[in-house]
Design an enzyme around this catalytic site. Structure first.
Site, PDB file in Angstrom:
ATOM      1  N   ALA A  10     -37.079  24.421 -55.507  1.00 41.27           N
ATOM      2  CA  ALA A  10     -38.002  23.002 -54.717  1.00 41.27           C
ATOM      3  C   ALA A  10     -36.178  22.323 -53.435  1.00 41.27           C
ATOM      4  O   ALA A  10     -35.251  21.953 -54.088  1.00 41.27           O
ATOM      5  CB  ALA A  10     -38.140  21.849 -55.567  1.00 41.27           C
ATOM      6  N   TYR A  51     -30.085  16.888 -45.324  1.00 45.75           N
ATOM      7  CA  TYR A  51     -30.881  18.306 -45.319  1.00 45.75           C
ATOM      8  C   TYR A  51     -29.088  18.884 -46.189  1.00 45.75           C
ATOM      9  O   TYR A  51     -28.869  19.342 -46.799  1.00 45.75           O
ATOM     10  CB  TYR A  51     -31.843  18.077 -44.933  1.00 45.75           C
ATOM     11  CG  TYR A  51     -32.073  19.702 -45.763  1.00 45.75           C
ATOM     12  CD1 TYR A  51     -33.048  20.231 -46.953  1.00 45.75           C
ATOM     13  CD2 TYR A  51     -31.410  21.050 -44.354  1.00 45.75           C
ATOM     14  CE1 TYR A  51     -33.503  21.632 -46.750  1.00 45.75           C
ATOM     15  CE2 TYR A  51     -31.267  22.317 -45.290  1.00 45.75           C
ATOM     16  CZ  TYR A  51     -32.751  22.465 -46.103  1.00 45.75           C
ATOM     17  OH  TYR A  51     -32.651  23.632 -46.690  1.00 45.75           O
TER      18      TYR A  51
HETATM   19  N1  LIG Z   1     -37.594  28.287 -45.513  1.00 45.33           N
HETATM   20  C1  LIG Z   1     -36.309  28.253 -44.773  1.00 45.33           C
HETATM   21  O1  LIG Z   1     -36.280  28.892 -43.707  1.00 45.33           O
HETATM   22  C2  LIG Z   1     -35.704  27.822 -45.797  1.00 45.33           C
HETATM   23  C3  LIG Z   1     -33.933  28.185 -45.785  1.00 45.33           C
HETATM   24  C4  LIG Z   1     -32.818  27.435 -46.166  1.00 45.33           C
HETATM   25  C5  LIG Z   1     -33.061  27.020 -47.677  1.00 45.33           C
HETATM   26  N2  LIG Z   1     -34.417  27.333 -47.950  1.00 45.33           N
HETATM   27  C6  LIG Z   1     -34.582  26.456 -49.045  1.00 45.33           C
HETATM   28  O2  LIG Z   1     -36.038  27.292 -50.127  1.00 45.33           O
HETATM   29  C7  LIG Z   1     -35.855  26.556 -51.163  1.00 45.33           C
HETATM   30  C8  LIG Z   1     -37.666  26.930 -51.198  1.00 45.33           C
HETATM   31  O3  LIG Z   1     -38.523  26.666 -49.586  1.00 45.33           O
HETATM   32  P1  LIG Z   1     -39.571  27.507 -48.964  1.00 45.33           P
HETATM   33  O4  LIG Z   1     -38.451  28.053 -48.127  1.00 45.33           O
HETATM   34  O5  LIG Z   1     -39.737  28.240 -49.854  1.00 45.33           O
HETATM   35  O6  LIG Z   1     -40.235  25.625 -48.305  1.00 45.33           O
HETATM   36  P2  LIG Z   1     -41.676  25.798 -49.080  1.00 45.33           P
HETATM   37  O7  LIG Z   1     -42.709  26.267 -49.261  1.00 45.33           O
HETATM   38  O8  LIG Z   1     -41.358  24.567 -48.828  1.00 45.33           O
HETATM   39  O9  LIG Z   1     -41.408  25.462 -50.785  1.00 45.33           O
HETATM   40  C9  LIG Z   1     -40.900  24.321 -51.394  1.00 45.33           C
HETATM   41  C10 LIG Z   1     -41.938  24.265 -53.260  1.00 45.33           C
HETATM   42  O10 LIG Z   1     -40.539  23.480 -53.376  1.00 45.33           O
HETATM   43  C11 LIG Z   1     -41.438  22.332 -54.232  1.00 45.33           C
HETATM   44  N3  LIG Z   1     -41.563  21.248 -54.462  1.00 45.33           N
HETATM   45  C12 LIG Z   1     -40.584  20.370 -53.185  1.00 45.33           C
HETATM   46  N4  LIG Z   1     -40.723  19.025 -53.324  1.00 45.33           N
HETATM   47  C13 LIG Z   1     -41.276  19.211 -55.021  1.00 45.33           C
HETATM   48  C14 LIG Z   1     -41.286  17.543 -56.316  1.00 45.33           C
HETATM   49  N5  LIG Z   1     -40.912  17.116 -55.653  1.00 45.33           N
HETATM   50  N6  LIG Z   1     -41.777  18.380 -56.837  1.00 45.33           N
HETATM   51  C15 LIG Z   1     -42.343  19.548 -57.388  1.00 45.33           C
HETATM   52  N7  LIG Z   1     -41.688  20.982 -56.549  1.00 45.33           N
HETATM   53  C16 LIG Z   1     -41.431  20.384 -55.575  1.00 45.33           C
HETATM   54  C17 LIG Z   1     -42.877  22.785 -52.921  1.00 45.33           C
HETATM   55  O11 LIG Z   1     -44.164  21.920 -54.476  1.00 45.33           O
HETATM   56  P3  LIG Z   1     -45.323  21.258 -54.613  1.00 45.33           P
HETATM   57  O12 LIG Z   1     -44.619  20.793 -52.718  1.00 45.33           O
HETATM   58  O13 LIG Z   1     -46.360  21.932 -54.771  1.00 45.33           O
HETATM   59  O14 LIG Z   1     -44.436  20.779 -54.986  1.00 45.33           O
HETATM   60  C18 LIG Z   1     -42.776  23.950 -52.869  1.00 45.33           C
HETATM   61  O15 LIG Z   1     -43.357  24.917 -53.970  1.00 45.33           O
HETATM   62  C19 LIG Z   1     -35.876  25.307 -50.615  1.00 45.33           C
HETATM   63  O16 LIG Z   1     -34.574  24.306 -51.690  1.00 45.33           O
HETATM   64  C20 LIG Z   1     -35.488  25.196 -48.855  1.00 45.33           C
HETATM   65  O17 LIG Z   1     -34.498  23.552 -49.136  1.00 45.33           O
HETATM   66  C21 LIG Z   1     -35.217  27.397 -47.278  1.00 45.33           C
END
Ligand SMILES: NC(=O)c1ccc[n+]([C@@H]2O[C@H](COP(=O)([O-])OP(=O)(O)OC[C@H]3O[C@@H](n4cnc5c(N)ncnc54)[C@H](OP(=O)(O)O)[C@@H]3O)[C@@H](O)[C@H]2O)c1
Ligand SMILES: Cc1cc2nc3c(=O)[nH]c(=O)nc-3n(C[C@H](O)[C@H](O)[C@H](O)COP(=O)(O)OP(=O)(O)OC[C@H]3O[C@@H](n4cnc5c(N)ncnc54)[C@H](O)[C@@H]3O)c2cc1C
Lengths: 471, 246
Positions: free
Chosen positions: B88, B152
């Site tokens: 998350a 962040y």
């Molecule tokens: N995309 C990138 O380039 C990138 C790079 C480095 C790190 N990351 C990390 O990878 C992880 C996954 O992100 P992603 O890229 O897959 O983005 P994403 O598609 O936005 O996924 C984020 C997930 O976290 C959940 N989430 C957010 N707030 C929440 C809450 N309050 N309670 C429960 N669930 C929550 C969302 O579900 P709901 O909204 O349905 O709650 C969603 O399933 C994150 O930690 C992000 O920081 C991503």
């Protein structure tokens, strides 16, 4: 919330399987009732666990409550004039024989290790090396108290309710929690046995000698070298034992003292036995074990042939306790055992094909034991008029699937021959194969008793789920 | 395919990397519990993989009080637990001269506090049973105090340090704690942000993450080339870093 601090990783004796469960150590019936209530509140199930000597998944239940009886091992009453003893379920066979021997008694049925609890022995309805003569454990149990899934306690006497008695005995803990039992011990005039050792060059001789011996000796057990094929297939050593009778020993009160029964701490007076397994460990592979089995056979067949000697009851009965921790030679993967029960006439054919299949699949058994059996009265029993062959296999990374296939294939042979299986020793048998060894309607009958006594399926185990679909 | 894990919990599973992880685990035969706020998205996962394979719970990770009981309930319903992944996360866009305390604290609550709330019981459980694997999805953004998004970056830095400390507590008991630091992954989080490079699909990220998790590595950049880049960036002295537009 369930107390996180109670969560533990619990394994079957063979250490090839395990599960995380909440471990409780009740010391009273009230404690047990609390556990039942807690399980109901949390919508989880419970499993009873004695010493955990069942090889596979009989006392495992992931995320459930695991009841350990180490604080319920009191001897409640003992009458040395009749040999009747009342015990709590956590009393081990070790504690039992040590308690009664001095008065000239011995448990009529004991297993190859003295660790199991009487609760576990009744629930699996265990057999000894004298199965042909004495039957199974439950035949020497007069009555027991059963805490049922709804929290009520009832006494079940064999004389009064034989059907229910025989449904609970051997039902691997699925119908209730045994909280007390009354057992009848066997009179012995001495703490010593007369033992005869003989060898058999092949399977046919092996089965014949075992069968002949059963009518003359109280104890009959055979070890088989499972490595060679062809003419030597099934060769091994047999041991027969009988209790010394009155007058055969000048001072029986000496041999009846428990100090004189204790297994020696050292082997050949020099090697501490607790580290013996370390010496064996480097040999725990196909080649090493084949040599150990061969040497053991050759030594027995030459130096030991036809030897007649005396041995203490504990030494003879609990041979497997001789090398403490011997199962560690199988770590990290652990071991499984497969024990097939086959009717007399089919035994040679089935065991021959099983041993050949092990050879063909390059999964030889490192330890193989043969016994002679008779039928038992339990609804879920495993007894029959025939032989059993117990095979130990190491579980190695990458070979697990093949081993499980081997067990299923050996199981099919047993089913065709009208044989049975023993859940205490099983870890890998597919449920369909197990179920097809029962007569029509028998499993359904058991499941309907289960449904009646435990409609919420509060008592469960991985084994019951695998073999009977309970859960 | 060989089953690497039997029972897994993925927190933050409704989209992006988390959803891809759930699908991959389920396709290997692992039973998975998927948690997030958006119920419809979770339902898609169950629909695709089957209710036997994927169970879901609607949960907001900032509702910290719910966590202990929910954690236990999920282990019970899965029938065991050997992998917990905290995925998350949110990244609120902040302008260069903007100081939005509410948005910043929301990120800290989701990315860091939620992780502590979920991974504490996971660590306690795995430590007690002497096995299991914990995976935390951090970010390359946690490796330096970049001017772009202070909260962040620091929430990911805090997660990084927390995971290292967990590892130091329970690795010797047989528990693997894996820190994952993705670069750019093509998910909702970065949709529309210009100028990104080396962007990989969430499926690819999930594949790498599961491989690292099953091997039990301590830390993995995803994809691996970020390791070198970040090694250089971490070594840039602060007084120079201040002038760089990264
Ligand atoms: N995309 C990138 O380039 C990138 C790079 C480095 C790190 N990351 C990390 O990878 C992880 C996954 O992100 P992603 O890229 O897959 O983005 P994403 O598609 O936005 O996924 C984020 C997930 O976290 C959940 N989430 C957010 N707030 C929440 C809450 N309050 N309670 C429960 N669930 C929550 C969302 O579900 P709901 O909204 O349905 O709650 C969603 O399933 C994150 O930690 C992000 O920081 C991503
Ligand atoms: C080295 C070795 C040699 C063996 N030799 C033999 C042998 O010669 N003959 C033989 O028959 N078996 C043999 N066994 C198997 C062993 O005797 C059985 O598995 C026996 O059930 C073990 O008892 P336990 O107390 O360890 O019970 P566990 O293995 O802990 O439990 C066995 C079953 O009993 C149930 N149970 C335990 N306590 C209770 C209770 N109080 N109420 C209700 N259910 C309960 C459990 O739920 C489980 O289903 C051997 C095992 C080993 C490891």
């Amino acid at each position: 919330m369930l107390p996180a601090s109670r969560l533990e990783w619990i394994q079957g004796w063979g250490e090839s399987q395990g599960a995380a469960a909440y471990l409780f150590r009740p010391s009273t019936i009230g404690n047990l009732q609390d556990c039942l209530q807690l399980a109901r509140d949390k919508k989880i199930s419970l499993v009873s666990r004695g010493s955990g000597c069942s090889y596979g998944d009989a006392a495992l239940l992931p995320e459930g409550i695991c009841l350990n009886f180490s604080r319920m091992q009191r001897i409640l009453a003992w009458d040395p004039s009749t040999g009747i003893i009342d015990v709590e379920p956590g009393v081990s066979l070790r504690r039992l024989w040590r308690y009664v021997l001095g008065d000239g008694w011995w448990p009529p049925v004991v297993t190859g290790t003295m660790e199991p609890t009487v609760g576990g022995c009744l629930s699996m309805n265990v057999h000894g090396k004298n199965n042909w003569v004495r039957g199974t454990f439950s035949e020497h149990c007069v009555e027991f108290d059963l805490l049922q899934a709804d929290g009520s306690l009832r006494t079940i006497r064999r004389e009064e309710e034989p059907e229910l008695f025989n449904a609970v005995a051997g039902s691997f803990g699925m119908l209730g929690i045994v909280t007390r039992m009354r057992l009848k011990m066997k009179r012995v005039a001495s703490g010593m046995l007369e033992v005869r050792a003989v060898s058999a060059p092949d399977l046919e001789t092996m089965l014949r000698l075992t069968d002949e011996a059963k009518d003359q000796w109280e104890y009959v057990v055979a070890w088989i070298d499972a490595f060679p094929g062809g003419k030597k297939l099934g060769r091994g050593l047999l041991h027969f034992g009988r209790h010394l009778e009155k007058g055969e020993e000048p001072r029986p009160e000496q041999s009846l003292r428990i100090e004189n029964q204790d297994l020696p701490e050292e082997l050949f007076h020099i090697l501490p036995k607790s580290s013996m397994w370390r010496l064996l460990k480097p040999w725990t592979n196909r080649v090493g074990m084949s040599w150990i089995n061969r040497l053991k056979y050759l030594a027995g067949a030459t130096i030991g042939e036809n030897a007649l000697y005396q041995q203490s009851l504990a030494e003879f009965s609990f041979l497997l306790d001789y090398v403490p921790n011997w199962k560690k030679i199988y770590s990290p993967g652990g071991l499984i055992q497969h024990q097939s029960f086959v009717p007399v006439n089919q035994a040679e054919d089935v065991f021959r094909r099983q041993l050949e299949l092990c050879r063909k699949m390059r999964l030889p058994s490192f330890l193989a034991v043969l016994k002679r059996h008779r039928p038992d009265d339990c609804l879920m029993g495993h007894g029959l008029d025939g032989f059993s062959l117990a095979l130990d296999f190491p579980v190695r990374a990458g070979k697990r699937e093949r081993l499980w296939k081997l067990v299923a294939a050996m199981g099919e042979m047993v089913v065709e021959a009208g044989g049975r299986f023993y859940p205490a020793k099983d870890a890998a048998l597919p449920g369909e194969i197990y179920r097809s060894t029962f007569q029509d309607g028998q499993i359904e009958k058991f499941l309907s008793i289960k449904q009646e006594m435990d409609p919420e399926m509060r008592l469960r185990s991985l084994l019951a789920e695998r073999l009977l679909g309970i859960g | 395919m060989k089953k690497r894990f039997k029972h897994a919990l993925v927190i933050g599973a409704s989209s992006g990397i988390g959803a891809a992880l759930v699908r991959q685990l389920a396709s290997e035969g692992c039973r998975v519990a998927a948690l997030a706020r958006r119920e419809d998205k979770l339902r898609e996962l169950t629909r695709d993989a089957g209710e036997d394979q994927v169970i879901t719970r609607v949960h907001d990770v900032t509702a910290i009080d719910e966590v202990p009981a929910l954690f236990q309930e999920i282990a019970r319903d899965l029938g065991g637990l050997d992998l917990v992944i905290y995925a998350a996360g949110i990244m609120r866009p902040v302008a260069f001269d903007e100081f939005n305390t509410e948005a910043d604290l929301e990120m800290i609550r989701t990315n860091y506090e939620g992780a502590v709330a979920w991974l504490n019981p996971a660590a306690e459980r795995f430590g007690a049973v002497g096995r299991g694997c914990i995976v935390g999805i951090g970010s390359v953004a946690g490796d330096r105090g970049r001017s772009g998004n202070p909260a962040y970056g620091s929430s990911k830095a805090a997660l990084d340090t927390y995971l290292e400390a967990l590892r130091n507590r329970i690795a010797r008991k047989g528990v693997r704690v894996v820190t994952i630091k993705p670069g750019f992954v093509d998910t909702e989080m970065i949709a529309g942000i210009p100028g990104l490079f080396w962007v990989i699909s969430p499926e690819k990220a999930a594949r790498i993450i599961l491989k690292k998790a099953s091997r039990g590595v301590r830390e993995a950049y995803v994809p691996a080339r970020w390791r070198l880049v970040m090694a250089i960036i971490r070594r840039i002295p602060s007084f120079i870093f201040r002038h760089l537009k990264v």
